[in-house]
Design a protein around this motif. Structure first.
Motif, short mmCIF file in Angstrom:
data_model
loop_
_atom_site.label_atom_id
_atom_site.label_comp_id
_atom_site.label_asym_id
_atom_site.label_seq_id
_atom_site.Cartn_x
_atom_site.Cartn_y
_atom_site.Cartn_z
N CYS A 69 0.81 -1.22 0.00
CA CYS A 69 0.00 0.00 0.00
C CYS A 69 0.84 1.27 0.00
O CYS A 69 0.35 2.34 -0.31
CB CYS A 69 -0.92 0.01 1.22
N ASP A 70 2.10 1.14 0.36
CA ASP A 70 2.95 2.33 0.53
C ASP A 70 4.25 2.14 -0.25
O ASP A 70 5.17 1.46 0.19
CB ASP A 70 3.21 2.53 2.04
N ARG A 89 1.00 -6.67 -5.82
CA ARG A 89 0.20 -5.45 -6.01
C ARG A 89 -0.65 -5.56 -7.28
O ARG A 89 -1.82 -5.19 -7.30
CB ARG A 89 1.16 -4.26 -6.10
N HIS A 97 -6.79 -5.31 -1.38
CA HIS A 97 -5.88 -4.17 -1.25
C HIS A 97 -6.39 -3.25 -0.14
O HIS A 97 -5.62 -2.80 0.72
CB HIS A 97 -5.79 -3.43 -2.59
N HIS A 98 -7.67 -3.02 -0.16
CA HIS A 98 -8.27 -2.17 0.87
C HIS A 98 -8.12 -2.83 2.25
O HIS A 98 -7.81 -2.14 3.25
CB HIS A 98 -9.75 -1.93 0.57
N SER A 101 -4.71 -2.26 3.46
CA SER A 101 -4.42 -0.84 3.75
C SER A 101 -5.00 -0.40 5.10
O SER A 101 -4.51 0.58 5.68
CB SER A 101 -4.96 0.04 2.62
#
Ligand code: ZN
Length: 246
Positions: A69-70, A89, A97-98, A101
């Motif tokens: 996420c980063d 990713r 992904h959410h 995060s």
């Protein structure tokens, strides 16, 4: 209460399935995950799904979950690990992904009695690899039962009367009795990429009534996990290391 403590699943669905099979025969009240659900392995979506189905009490993020996420946190990754992050990713569903995060950063205290972190309580990316590191970690811990992951080695550090001692666990099954007046910092090992030259998936069970922590290892379908890594086009080293347990 019986807590299942598990960490570093790293997108290895076959290892997670072996863990689930192991759980069939056991009574567990709460599940606690110390992070790194993804990275390295070829089944990140399936592994996140399996973890969510356990309805864990707590899941904290690991450095791989964070890197998904980063972008900036990728700087500390070696090229093979970074390639796996890029692949993950690209292959992760929007929902998963959410999910990654929103995972909280450790350290976190659970039920007021257990503190968990991914790497170290003072830095989630730090590897605790000896008594000196553990002594530093104990300075940041307020509970007597603490768990960490990240190194992929099952390990027990204890502290009493300012003496910090490390104990490395060999073999497939071990149990320690927790002593009054002693603090513990315990690594359950890795589910999806064990590095202690034992290829089996690892986890630990903390029984807060009996004051015991038991360590368990489970054989899993390594060949299938390796085939998926190769078919996905992930670096071959990620497949090979699973048969060496490194
Ligand atoms: Zn890891």
């Amino acid at each position: 209460m019986r807590y299942l403590i598990f960490s570093d699943l790293h997108g290895n669905l076959e290892a997670v399935q072996a863990l689930k099979k192991f759980l069939h025969r056991r009574k567990i009240d709460h599940f606690i995950c110390l992070g790194d659900l993804v990275g390295y392995g070829a089944s990140p979506n399936e592994v996140i799904q399996e973890v969510r189905e356990l309805s864990p009490l707590t899941v904290i993020r690991g450095n791989h979950d964070k890197a998904i996420c980063d972008q900036e946190s990728l700087g500390s990754f070696n090229p093979i690990a970074a390639a796996a992050i890029h692949w993950t990713r690209a292959n992760l569903s929007e929902e998963n992904h959410h999910y990654l995060s929103q995972l909280p950063q450790g350290p976190m205290t659970v039920n007021g009695t257990i503190t968990i972190c991914h790497g170290a309580p003072f830095d989630e990316d730090y590897y605790i690899f000896g008594e000196f590191d553990a002594a530093e970690a104990f300075l940041h811990l307020k509970t007597s039962i603490n768990f960490f992951g990240h190194t992929h080695f099952p390990y027990v550090y204890s502290e009493s009367d300012h003496l910090v001692q490390g104990n490395y666990l060999t073999g497939d099954r071990k149990e320690i009795r927790l002593k009054q007046g002693t603090s513990y910092l315990i690594n359950p090992g890795s589910v999806g990429q064990p590095r202690d030259r034992n290829t089996r998936a690892a986890c630990a069970i903390y029984d807060s009534e009996k004051k015991r922590v038991s360590f368990h290892r489970m054989a899993y379908d390594i060949l299938n996990a390796q085939n998926k890594i190769r078919e996905a086009g992930l670096p071959s080293a990620l497949s090979e290391r699973l048969t060496m347990g490194i």
